[in-house]
Enzyme design. Sequence first.
Site, short mmCIF file in Angstrom:
data_model
loop_
_atom_site.label_atom_id
_atom_site.label_comp_id
_atom_site.label_asym_id
_atom_site.label_seq_id
_atom_site.Cartn_x
_atom_site.Cartn_y
_atom_site.Cartn_z
N HIS A 201 0.82 -1.23 0.00
CA HIS A 201 0.00 0.00 0.00
C HIS A 201 0.86 1.28 0.00
O HIS A 201 0.39 2.32 0.42
CB HIS A 201 -0.95 -0.02 1.22
N HIS B 82 -1.57 5.63 9.17
CA HIS B 82 -0.19 6.08 9.28
C HIS B 82 -0.11 7.47 9.90
O HIS B 82 0.63 8.33 9.44
CB HIS B 82 0.49 6.09 7.92
N HIS C 67 9.80 -4.99 4.83
CA HIS C 67 10.41 -3.67 4.65
C HIS C 67 10.71 -3.01 5.99
O HIS C 67 10.08 -3.31 6.99
CB HIS C 67 9.60 -2.74 3.75
N GLU D 96 3.57 -5.29 9.20
CA GLU D 96 2.25 -5.14 8.57
C GLU D 96 1.68 -6.49 8.11
O GLU D 96 0.50 -6.59 7.79
CB GLU D 96 2.33 -4.18 7.37
C1 DHB Z 1 6.65 2.76 2.21
C2 DHB Z 1 6.07 1.58 2.68
C3 DHB Z 1 4.97 1.62 3.55
O1 DHB Z 1 4.37 0.50 4.04
C4 DHB Z 1 4.48 2.85 3.95
O2 DHB Z 1 3.39 2.86 4.77
C5 DHB Z 1 5.06 4.04 3.52
C6 DHB Z 1 6.16 3.98 2.63
C7 DHB Z 1 7.79 2.71 1.24
O3 DHB Z 1 8.35 1.63 0.96
O4 DHB Z 1 8.14 3.76 0.69
FE FE Z 2 2.70 0.97 5.46
#
Ligand code: DHB
Ligand code: FE
Length: 280
Positions: free
Chosen positions: A12, A59, A193, A240
Amino acid sequence: MARVIGGLTTSHIPAIGNAIAKKMFQDPYWKPFFDGYPPVWKWLEEVKPDIAVVIYNDHGLNFFLDKQPTFAIGAAPEYRNEDEGWGIPTIAPFKGDPEFSWHLINHLVADEFDLVTCQEMAVDHGFTVPMQLFWPNYEDLGIRTVPLVINTVQHPLPSPRRCYKLGLSLGKAIESYPEDAKVVVLGTGGLSHQLDGKRAGFINKQFDMLCMEKIVDEPGYFLDMTIPELVREAGAQGAEFILWLTMRGALGGNVKVLHSNYHIPISNTASGLLCLENAA
Ligand code: DHB
Ligand code: FE
């Protein structure tokens, strides 16, 4: 009666919203990512769901670090995008279904999931990007939505098992709704991530593959993991994945994979797409 017809997962990240706004679908960087979606559109055109329950994390838009509910749910007639950054043009609001939301809330609270109920709610990229990816024409279709927010931002986060159980209860709540409606459940975010700290840029392809495989037939594999263990394997924001586990709980025992796509990286993130049909 309402029926859960399937589940979808997708990354997302906000950069996707920008790429959609600029129609960068054929751009070499974006093409392998966007090419994953047309087979899902085909399935969605066939099954024509009425409602999407979108499981995501807020967020910092509705809830900041001073007030952070573990679980929150929308019960508003519509949801407007008020996301930060990128200078993306305003997109159309998403339709809600307060009656359906309150049915879910009543069921979930009776089942001991004490959610924060939101009769007004703005939505950020966690919600808008998956909706735009799966339903580029969501406004014309008039698909109704329910945002279900789970805290993945400020520790302590709810455990994988707690989220899976919430999903089980959500599935039962949906299927006890007396009106006919076809419902899809979206688990958004992930896969591995980490956006900050020493491990910024961390991606774990091996663990991602495990997530994409085991969530189909063996979600129990993840349920004894602690959040620190999940963060170690998936990265701080890769936690997540609990949103995916919630989605999986809401589906029946058996699901069929209709389509999948995995691509690294998009922005800082491993993107995982799954289209699961509920066999139950
Ligand atoms: C990114 C990934 C995310 O899950 C998010 O909420 C905001 C940014 C990213 O990889 O840039
Ligand atoms: Fe995110």
